[in-house]
Scaffold this motif. Sequence first.
Motif, PDB file in Angstrom:
ATOM      1  N   ALA A  27     -50.414 -14.694  52.287  1.00 14.71           N
ATOM      2  CA  ALA A  27     -51.078 -13.722  51.413  1.00 14.71           C
ATOM      3  C   ALA A  27     -50.453 -12.339  51.563  1.00 14.71           C
ATOM      4  CB  ALA A  27     -52.576 -13.662  51.708  1.00 14.71           C
ATOM      5  N   ALA A  28     -50.152 -11.951  52.780  1.00 15.03           N
ATOM      6  CA  ALA A  28     -49.538 -10.629  53.010  1.00 15.03           C
ATOM      7  C   ALA A  28     -48.137 -10.562  52.400  1.00 15.03           C
ATOM      8  CB  ALA A  28     -49.488 -10.327  54.511  1.00 15.03           C
ATOM      9  N   ILE A  29     -47.368 -11.621  52.576  1.00 11.24           N
ATOM     10  CA  ILE A  29     -46.023 -11.663  51.988  1.00 11.24           C
ATOM     11  C   ILE A  29     -46.137 -11.663  50.473  1.00 11.24           C
ATOM     12  CG2 ILE A  29     -43.943 -13.071  51.716  1.00 11.24           C
ATOM     13  CD1 ILE A  29     -44.511 -14.068  54.648  1.00 11.24           C
ATOM     14  N   GLY A  30     -47.050 -12.473  49.949  1.00 13.21           N
ATOM     15  CA  GLY A  30     -47.264 -12.525  48.498  1.00 13.21           C
ATOM     16  C   GLY A  30     -47.645 -11.171  47.933  1.00 13.21           C
ATOM     17  N   ALA A  31     -48.506 -10.469  48.617  1.00  9.75           N
ATOM     18  CA  ALA A  31     -48.933  -9.139  48.148  1.00  9.75           C
ATOM     19  C   ALA A  31     -47.763  -8.161  48.159  1.00  9.75           C
ATOM     20  CB  ALA A  31     -50.077  -8.613  49.014  1.00  9.75           C
ATOM     21  N   ALA A  32     -46.948  -8.217  49.204  1.00  9.61           N
ATOM     22  CA  ALA A  32     -45.796  -7.314  49.283  1.00  9.61           C
ATOM     23  C   ALA A  32     -44.779  -7.620  48.179  1.00  9.61           C
ATOM     24  CB  ALA A  32     -45.133  -7.419  50.653  1.00  9.61           C
ATOM     25  N   LEU A  33     -44.483  -8.900  47.968  1.00 14.49           N
ATOM     26  CA  LEU A  33     -43.530  -9.277  46.922  1.00 14.49           C
ATOM     27  C   LEU A  33     -44.061  -8.941  45.532  1.00 14.49           C
ATOM     28  CD1 LEU A  33     -42.235 -12.701  48.275  1.00 14.49           C
ATOM     29  CD2 LEU A  33     -40.984 -10.539  48.174  1.00 14.49           C
ATOM     30  N   TYR A  34     -45.348  -9.193  45.312  1.00 12.86           N
ATOM     31  CA  TYR A  34     -45.942  -8.885  44.006  1.00 12.86           C
ATOM     32  C   TYR A  34     -45.893  -7.381  43.738  1.00 12.86           C
ATOM     33  CZ  TYR A  34     -49.169  -8.553  40.129  1.00 12.86           C
ATOM     34  OH  TYR A  34     -49.725  -8.280  38.910  1.00 12.86           O
ATOM     35  N   GLY A  35     -46.245  -6.591  44.732  1.00 14.52           N
ATOM     36  CA  GLY A  35     -46.199  -5.140  44.573  1.00 14.52           C
ATOM     37  C   GLY A  35     -44.797  -4.640  44.280  1.00 14.52           C
ATOM     38  N   LEU A  36     -43.826  -5.187  44.980  1.00  9.27           N
ATOM     39  CA  LEU A  36     -42.437  -4.797  44.756  1.00  9.27           C
ATOM     40  C   LEU A  36     -41.971  -5.212  43.357  1.00  9.27           C
ATOM     41  CD1 LEU A  36     -39.980  -3.494  46.084  1.00  9.27           C
ATOM     42  CD2 LEU A  36     -39.387  -5.751  46.999  1.00  9.27           C
ATOM     43  N   ALA A  37     -42.319  -6.419  42.946  1.00 16.00           N
ATOM     44  CA  ALA A  37     -41.907  -6.914  41.622  1.00 16.00           C
ATOM     45  C   ALA A  37     -42.540  -6.100  40.499  1.00 16.00           C
ATOM     46  CB  ALA A  37     -42.264  -8.387  41.475  1.00 16.00           C
ATOM     47  N   THR A  38     -43.807  -5.759  40.618  1.00  6.61           N
ATOM     48  CA  THR A  38     -44.453  -4.992  39.548  1.00  6.61           C
ATOM     49  C   THR A  38     -43.890  -3.578  39.473  1.00  6.61           C
ATOM     50  OG1 THR A  38     -46.321  -4.449  40.997  1.00  6.61           O
ATOM     51  CG2 THR A  38     -46.599  -6.325  39.514  1.00  6.61           C
ATOM     52  N   ARG A  39     -43.599  -2.977  40.619  1.00  8.39           N
ATOM     53  CA  ARG A  39     -42.977  -1.647  40.597  1.00  8.39           C
ATOM     54  C   ARG A  39     -41.576  -1.718  39.999  1.00  8.39           C
ATOM     55  NH1 ARG A  39     -44.815  -1.732  45.855  1.00  8.39           N
ATOM     56  NH2 ARG A  39     -46.927  -0.946  45.972  1.00  8.39           N
ATOM     57  N   ALA A  40     -40.844  -2.777  40.320  1.00  8.30           N
ATOM     58  CA  ALA A  40     -39.492  -2.943  39.778  1.00  8.30           C
ATOM     59  C   ALA A  40     -39.548  -3.127  38.265  1.00  8.30           C
ATOM     60  CB  ALA A  40     -38.802  -4.138  40.431  1.00  8.30           C
ATOM     61  N   ALA A  41     -40.511  -3.896  37.783  1.00  9.17           N
ATOM     62  CA  ALA A  41     -40.634  -4.117  36.336  1.00  9.17           C
ATOM     63  C   ALA A  41     -40.906  -2.802  35.606  1.00  9.17           C
ATOM     64  CB  ALA A  41     -41.740  -5.126  36.053  1.00  9.17           C
TER      65      ALA A  41
END
Length: 152
Positions: A12-26
């Motif tokens: 969950a922590a990894i997923g949250a970090a990756l999701y946050g990074l992906a949405t900021r990148a988008a």
Amino acid sequence: MSRHGTAPGASAAIGAALYGLATRAARRLPRDMSLTSAATLATLHRTGPRRITDLAAVEGVTQPAMTALVRVMEESGLVERRGDASDRRVTLVCLTEAGASYVRTRHQAGVHAYERLIGELTGEEIEALVAALPALRHLAEVESQDREGPKR
């Protein structure tokens, strides 16, 4: 520990970090076309020519919406429709050279944006990311297979 040898909650922590990074990148990507259009071009670049119905399913839109989107991209010179040699009743959507060039340029812009961000990290943080590269690449492959299904 889970069956993968990680602490409970790590996924969950990894997923949250990756999701946050992906949405900021988008949000940092050029706004010259919709995310669905850009994603469709990227799908065609990765998988090759596809039917409109397949593209609609992969991108999570209706077939009429994908037909309209393909029409706009066709008018812009980014895609073209071709008959399928194996089934004359089928029309495939194909990237043009201009479409492939757009995908490569957009991809390179994303890579450069991450390079700038990575330049702000410590040496230890960069080493940790390098160590995680095989897992990140595998994760991307798994996601791509789940989302796009088999190549046509």
